[in-house]
Scaffold this motif. Structure first.
Motif, PDB file in Angstrom:
ATOM      1  N   ASN A   1      -1.901   4.029  -2.484  1.00 30.67           N
ATOM      2  CA  ASN A   1      -3.340   3.981  -2.219  1.00 30.67           C
ATOM      3  C   ASN A   1      -3.762   2.576  -1.844  1.00 30.67           C
ATOM      4  O   ASN A   1      -3.040   1.612  -2.060  1.00 30.67           O
ATOM      5  N   ARG A   2      -4.941   2.511  -1.260  1.00 31.92           N
ATOM      6  CA  ARG A   2      -5.560   1.242  -0.860  1.00 31.92           C
ATOM      7  C   ARG A   2      -7.004   1.309  -1.330  1.00 31.92           C
ATOM      8  O   ARG A   2      -7.772   2.154  -0.866  1.00 31.92           O
ATOM      9  N   ASP A   3      -7.323   0.454  -2.272  1.00 32.32           N
ATOM     10  CA  ASP A   3      -8.673   0.414  -2.835  1.00 32.32           C
ATOM     11  C   ASP A   3      -9.103   1.790  -3.352  1.00 32.32           C
ATOM     12  O   ASP A   3     -10.230   2.236  -3.128  1.00 32.32           O
TER      13      ASP A   3
ATOM     14  N   TYR B   1       0.839  -1.205   0.000  1.00 32.32           N
ATOM     15  CA  TYR B   1       0.000   0.000   0.000  1.00 32.32           C
ATOM     16  C   TYR B   1       0.873   1.254   0.000  1.00 32.32           C
ATOM     17  O   TYR B   1       0.601   2.208  -0.729  1.00 32.32           O
TER      18      TYR B   1
ATOM     19  N   ARG C   1      -8.175   4.699  -2.359  1.00 34.23           N
ATOM     20  CA  ARG C   1      -8.087   5.775  -1.369  1.00 34.23           C
ATOM     21  C   ARG C   1      -6.624   6.008  -1.022  1.00 34.23           C
ATOM     22  O   ARG C   1      -5.872   5.062  -0.838  1.00 34.23           O
ATOM     23  N   PRO C   2      -6.199   7.284  -0.919  1.00 37.05           N
ATOM     24  CA  PRO C   2      -4.789   7.579  -0.644  1.00 37.05           C
ATOM     25  C   PRO C   2      -4.322   7.005   0.692  1.00 37.05           C
ATOM     26  O   PRO C   2      -5.078   6.976   1.660  1.00 37.05           O
TER      27      PRO C   2
END
Length: 92
Positions: A50-52, A45, A54-55
């Motif tokens: 980002n993760r999925d 990540y 989202r930052p």
């Protein structure tokens, strides 16, 4: 009412800088995760940024740990720095 949390004025570590740090030490993602006390997925990540969708911000504690590891510090007991074990330093 003003926000009581003040933003850190210093820009954080970018995903590219984090990846460069890991590679400069010759660490695989799993090795970096082990040394930082994280899961490999968090390293992914941080490097992706980002993760999925989202930052993901690299926390100051992780940035400071990266600095310590870069300087051969394996741990800190509150008063004394504890160097990385010799076999870890030699493998870099």
């Amino acid at each position: 009412m003003a926000d009581s949390k003040s933003k850190d004025p210093v820009p954080g570590m970018t995903p590219q800088q984090f990846r460069h740090w890991r590679r400069a030490l010759g660490l695989k993602q799993k090795d970096a995760a082990d040394r930082l006390g994280l899961k490999k997925r968090m390293i992914q990540y941080y490097e992706k940024g980002n993760r999925d969708g989202r930052p993901v911000e690299i926390p100051k504690s992780i940035r400071l740990a990266c600095y310590a590891l870069s300087n051969g510090i394996g741990d800190f007991d509150g008063q004394t720095t504890i160097p990385l074990p010799l076999e870890i330093k030699d493998s870099e």
